[in-house]
Design a protein around this motif. Sequence first.
Motif, mmCIF file in Angstrom:
data_model
loop_
_atom_site.group_PDB
_atom_site.id
_atom_site.type_symbol
_atom_site.label_atom_id
_atom_site.label_comp_id
_atom_site.label_asym_id
_atom_site.label_seq_id
_atom_site.Cartn_x
_atom_site.Cartn_y
_atom_site.Cartn_z
ATOM 1 N N ARG A 57 0.781 -1.237 0.000
ATOM 2 C CA ARG A 57 0.000 0.000 0.000
ATOM 3 C C ARG A 57 0.809 1.281 0.000
ATOM 4 O O ARG A 57 0.274 2.369 -0.180
ATOM 5 C CB ARG A 57 -0.967 0.009 1.180
ATOM 6 C CG ARG A 57 -0.298 -0.157 2.536
ATOM 7 C CD ARG A 57 -1.339 0.130 3.612
ATOM 8 N NE ARG A 57 -1.159 -0.712 4.777
ATOM 9 C CZ ARG A 57 -1.437 -0.320 6.010
ATOM 10 N NH1 ARG A 57 -1.892 0.868 6.240
ATOM 11 N NH2 ARG A 57 -1.242 -1.142 7.020
ATOM 12 N N THR A 98 2.571 6.656 1.271
ATOM 13 C CA THR A 98 3.197 7.675 2.116
ATOM 14 C C THR A 98 4.693 7.396 2.247
ATOM 15 O O THR A 98 5.084 6.439 2.914
ATOM 16 C CB THR A 98 2.542 7.684 3.520
ATOM 17 O OG1 THR A 98 2.350 6.314 3.931
ATOM 18 C CG2 THR A 98 1.211 8.389 3.512
ATOM 19 N N LEU A 100 7.560 8.339 4.021
ATOM 20 C CA LEU A 100 7.741 9.133 5.239
ATOM 21 C C LEU A 100 9.086 8.854 5.904
ATOM 22 O O LEU A 100 9.629 7.749 5.796
ATOM 23 C CB LEU A 100 6.635 8.817 6.242
ATOM 24 C CG LEU A 100 5.200 9.103 5.798
ATOM 25 C CD1 LEU A 100 4.213 8.689 6.882
ATOM 26 C CD2 LEU A 100 5.010 10.560 5.436
ATOM 27 N N GLY A 101 9.576 9.862 6.631
ATOM 28 C CA GLY A 101 10.758 9.696 7.457
ATOM 29 C C GLY A 101 11.906 9.087 6.673
ATOM 30 O O GLY A 101 12.257 9.539 5.569
ATOM 31 N N PRO A 124 8.046 12.992 9.346
ATOM 32 C CA PRO A 124 7.251 13.107 10.581
ATOM 33 C C PRO A 124 8.027 12.773 11.849
ATOM 34 O O PRO A 124 7.430 12.635 12.910
ATOM 35 C CB PRO A 124 6.149 12.070 10.346
ATOM 36 C CG PRO A 124 6.807 11.007 9.534
ATOM 37 C CD PRO A 124 7.849 11.684 8.687
ATOM 38 N N GLY A 133 17.081 11.458 10.652
ATOM 39 C CA GLY A 133 18.466 11.121 10.998
ATOM 40 C C GLY A 133 19.213 10.385 9.908
ATOM 41 O O GLY A 133 20.272 9.817 10.150
ATOM 42 N N ALA A 134 18.656 10.371 8.703
ATOM 43 C CA ALA A 134 19.381 9.726 7.600
ATOM 44 C C ALA A 134 19.615 10.742 6.485
ATOM 45 O O ALA A 134 19.368 10.486 5.309
ATOM 46 C CB ALA A 134 18.608 8.515 7.091
ATOM 47 N N ARG A 254 23.769 13.493 13.058
ATOM 48 C CA ARG A 254 23.828 12.238 13.824
ATOM 49 C C ARG A 254 23.881 12.510 15.323
ATOM 50 O O ARG A 254 23.147 11.930 16.114
ATOM 51 C CB ARG A 254 25.053 11.429 13.369
ATOM 52 C CG ARG A 254 25.295 10.123 14.080
ATOM 53 C CD ARG A 254 24.911 8.905 13.295
ATOM 54 N NE ARG A 254 23.525 8.792 12.910
ATOM 55 C CZ ARG A 254 22.642 7.953 13.468
ATOM 56 N NH1 ARG A 254 23.002 7.188 14.456
ATOM 57 N NH2 ARG A 254 21.412 7.862 13.030
ATOM 58 N N ARG A 463 -12.341 4.923 14.046
ATOM 59 C CA ARG A 463 -11.244 5.184 13.119
ATOM 60 C C ARG A 463 -11.751 5.873 11.856
ATOM 61 O O ARG A 463 -11.112 6.788 11.337
ATOM 62 C CB ARG A 463 -10.567 3.864 12.779
ATOM 63 C CG ARG A 463 -9.074 4.043 12.588
ATOM 64 C CD ARG A 463 -8.396 2.778 12.232
ATOM 65 N NE ARG A 463 -7.287 3.153 11.351
ATOM 66 C CZ ARG A 463 -6.038 2.793 11.530
ATOM 67 N NH1 ARG A 463 -5.715 2.043 12.527
ATOM 68 N NH2 ARG A 463 -5.111 3.173 10.679
HETATM 69 C C1 3H9 Z 1 12.537 7.519 11.035
HETATM 70 O O1 3H9 Z 1 12.284 7.212 9.907
HETATM 71 C C2 3H9 Z 1 13.893 7.914 11.524
HETATM 72 C C3 3H9 Z 1 14.837 8.224 10.408
HETATM 73 O O2 3H9 Z 1 14.750 9.576 10.031
HETATM 74 C C4 3H9 Z 1 16.261 8.042 10.842
HETATM 75 C C5 3H9 Z 1 16.667 6.689 11.289
HETATM 76 C C6 3H9 Z 1 18.145 6.585 11.508
HETATM 77 N N1 3H9 Z 1 7.954 1.182 11.934
HETATM 78 O O3 3H9 Z 1 -0.641 3.450 11.400
HETATM 79 P P1 3H9 Z 1 -1.167 2.170 10.903
HETATM 80 C C7 3H9 Z 1 3.049 -0.310 11.830
HETATM 81 S S1 3H9 Z 1 11.333 7.484 12.245
HETATM 82 C C8 3H9 Z 1 7.384 0.072 12.403
HETATM 83 O O4 3H9 Z 1 -2.251 1.507 11.667
HETATM 84 P P2 3H9 Z 1 -2.192 3.482 8.552
HETATM 85 C C9 3H9 Z 1 2.043 0.102 12.887
HETATM 86 O O5 3H9 Z 1 2.577 -0.035 14.172
HETATM 87 C C10 3H9 Z 1 9.902 6.891 11.407
HETATM 88 N N2 3H9 Z 1 6.058 -0.190 12.308
HETATM 89 O O6 3H9 Z 1 -1.614 2.241 9.354
HETATM 90 C C11 3H9 Z 1 0.904 -0.842 12.598
HETATM 91 O O7 3H9 Z 1 1.229 -2.080 13.178
HETATM 92 P P3 3H9 Z 1 0.104 -3.015 13.803
HETATM 93 C C12 3H9 Z 1 9.271 7.930 10.573
HETATM 94 C C13 3H9 Z 1 5.302 0.724 11.733
HETATM 95 O O8 3H9 Z 1 -2.472 2.981 7.197
HETATM 96 C C14 3H9 Z 1 0.948 -0.997 11.089
HETATM 97 O O9 3H9 Z 1 2.264 -0.585 10.700
HETATM 98 N N3 3H9 Z 1 8.018 7.421 10.041
HETATM 99 C C15 3H9 Z 1 5.832 1.916 11.231
HETATM 100 O O10 3H9 Z 1 -3.269 4.150 9.327
HETATM 101 C C16 3H9 Z 1 -0.057 -0.151 10.358
HETATM 102 O O11 3H9 Z 1 0.086 1.198 10.789
HETATM 103 C C17 3H9 Z 1 6.880 7.559 10.696
HETATM 104 O O12 3H9 Z 1 6.810 8.145 11.747
HETATM 105 C C18 3H9 Z 1 7.222 2.129 11.342
HETATM 106 N N4 3H9 Z 1 7.825 3.229 10.865
HETATM 107 O O13 3H9 Z 1 -1.033 4.543 8.497
HETATM 108 C C19 3H9 Z 1 5.644 6.969 10.048
HETATM 109 N N5 3H9 Z 1 4.825 2.647 10.709
HETATM 110 O O14 3H9 Z 1 -0.814 -3.337 12.667
HETATM 111 C C20 3H9 Z 1 4.810 6.271 11.071
HETATM 112 C C21 3H9 Z 1 3.705 1.931 10.877
HETATM 113 O O15 3H9 Z 1 0.871 -4.152 14.361
HETATM 114 N N6 3H9 Z 1 3.675 5.588 10.484
HETATM 115 N N7 3H9 Z 1 3.988 0.768 11.496
HETATM 116 O O16 3H9 Z 1 -0.572 -2.166 14.847
HETATM 117 C C22 3H9 Z 1 2.545 6.242 10.105
HETATM 118 O O17 3H9 Z 1 2.430 7.449 10.167
HETATM 119 C C23 3H9 Z 1 1.392 5.396 9.655
HETATM 120 O O18 3H9 Z 1 1.597 4.090 10.132
HETATM 121 C C24 3H9 Z 1 1.220 5.320 8.115
HETATM 122 C C25 3H9 Z 1 0.131 4.255 7.786
HETATM 123 C C26 3H9 Z 1 0.760 6.679 7.607
HETATM 124 C C27 3H9 Z 1 2.484 4.910 7.434
#
Ligand code: 3H9
Length: 703
Positions: A57, A98, A100-101, A124, A133-134, A254, A463
Amino acid sequence: MTKVVSLRRQGEFGVITVDNPPVNALSHAVRQGIVERLSEAQSDPEIQLIILTCSGRTFIAGADIKEFGKPPQEPDLNTVVNALQDSPKVVVAALHGTALGGGFEVALGCHYRIAAASAKVGLPEVKLGLLPGAGGTQRLPRLIGVLPALEMMISGNPVTAAVAADNGAIDRLSTGNLIDGAIEFARDLHSSQAPPRKISETSIDAEGLDQAFYDRFRESIAKKARGYFAPDRIIQAVQAAVCLPFQEGLARERELFVECMESSASAALRHLFFAERQASKIPGLSDDTPVRDIDRIAVIGAGTMGGGIAMNFANIGIPVKVVELDEDAITRGLGQVRKNYERGVKKGRMTADQLEQIMKLFVPITDYDDLNDVDLVIEAVFENMDLKKQIFGKLDQVCKPGAILATNTSTLDVDEIAAATERPEDVIGLHFFSPANIMRLLEIVRGERTSEEVLHTCVKLARKIKKVGVVSGVCYGFIGNRMLAGYGREAGFMLLEGASIESIDKAIFEFGMPMGPLAMNDLAGIDVGTKIREERRAAGTLPDDERFGLIADKLVAQGRCGQKTSAGFYSYEPGSRAPKPDPAVAALIAQEAARLGIEQREIDDEEIVARCIYPIINEGARILEEGIALRASDIDIVWINGYGFPPYRGGPMFYADTIGLKKVYDTICRYHDTLDDRFGYWEPASLLEKLAKEGKTFAECKR
Ligand code: 3H9
């Protein structure tokens, strides 16, 4: 077995596809997979140009948050992004869903970006208390300019592909099949011999980016960023992007990322990310539990609450019958609804035409017989058990079998209301918070006989209408309002004990609440609490404690009901919301304290915070113990989304875990022993005592 990251050749192009459901997060396997497939593509002489895409998706939605806090595994994300950027063969990122990040940062490592028109891109991380951070803080300002990049990173909100194409973050929009579009783009790049374009080699025009620029920017976000750790670090990282060569800027990013990751604010915000998703997982309910179709809704009562509730459904295109006793009441109610939408038009959130279209979804009804076709009816009349029972009796007569009958009561016994019908399994509480069209929280109150199907339908519905639903059992005040009682009580008691109104409000504001309890009382109307106390006193459910709500009730008796009467705990110039301390109120408090023989003393900020917040935690422990809340994190979600608890503290239960349950327990015991606690307000909850003695946390407390 399918690979998490695969490479296939399509003509002279290599297509690398990430397939890591549900959101293609950058787990170790994905990072390693990208590096390996990239290397294979580079050494394949048939491949001229590389496309990076995702199945499912969405494009990569970020680093894998579940890996945070675990020992790092090579390759890290920067290695992946740098490998893409340093590829001698051009790499095109093809984005959908999306990005993201870390996902968007991967795309920024690629040389060109094409996106589906429906895609969104964003950074985000700030919402998790982090910074990109990347390389995001270094590349995005180079690509789209410092101010737009800062705005994206500080808000954390994604932008549409169209906006990203406009500001230069995306090179091309695809309207048809994304892979076809990406191949066509690759072909164009190949034929024009476009070179690998490295964002890191782009320089930033530093004109106008002096200290004053950053000071102004800090000032502009100060209100929203109060108490948070990451926003300032994001600004510092961007300053580094402007002032330092790319590699040094990356190193600075970093350092700042690690600082953010280690901050308590980030731990709290990451907790909330998972807590919010956990809240919709209800033991006993599964994907197989049936869900009823909800296509037609009715709301009973067109007051502020009823109107606000109805708006949630109209906003997603569901028609709502609005029921009142007479036409006048409906006209007034819908007039208010229209005013709410007009505010949206003024702010550019909708057009005047959209307003007219949406208003057509509100159908005024004065006859209950017209409710025979609705799938869900939500009663939102004032808090009176007899009236509610009468309404539910009528609904039982007119609503079709299978209709869900919900009450928006904030305190009354849902089981007693359900007993007024022949179908208690279809009755549930849906407790919205005011203003109901804005506040995200929805307490879903499961009665003793509510069916799993009805519960499941309401959890899904929450939701759909963009609320965060938290399931609560039946008790007075459910999760949130029940916990609130001690907060206001102690603020009132501390006034009598010598704390000033301003000192209480200041300490609680500095703790992170949007405003102190007394200013809040003025805003909401002090008479609301007085009325509830009168009713509870009459019903014999309030302790026989003269101090309880004393000052508030005295103020109301003087006609000081808060902002609406330009006088309450504070005074207000007519039409102004700025609170001014009023010596007359201070004198009233001193006089009442003397009458009750309460010796006044100085109370410091630490005590003010503990006296207001610890009762919330203590009651939360009871709610957990009684099974009213399914888990501590649900309580946190209630307090963050319904009561303004500062997200960077993670909610009251997470906050308690952070400071240590032993400290909370010991303090509560001390207050029990040292304050006048004849009424047992400071009796520690047995669960709190048990966990404190075992050295455990609320988070460990699984049911
Ligand atoms: C980052 O990227 C740091 C970097 O800059 C640097 C690193 C060095 N990881 O929200 P949903 C799971 S920080 C792991 O219900 P939707 C979520 O827990 C990250 N799992 O779906 C859920 O699991 P479960 C920056 C993740 O369609 C399932 O996916 N990115 C992650 O309503 C479905 O999620 C963000 O902050 C993840 N990153 O929305 C984005 N994301 O089914 C965070 C999701 O077991 N994510 N899961 O409960 C979102 O904003 C929303 O999940 C998204 C989908 C819009 C993607």
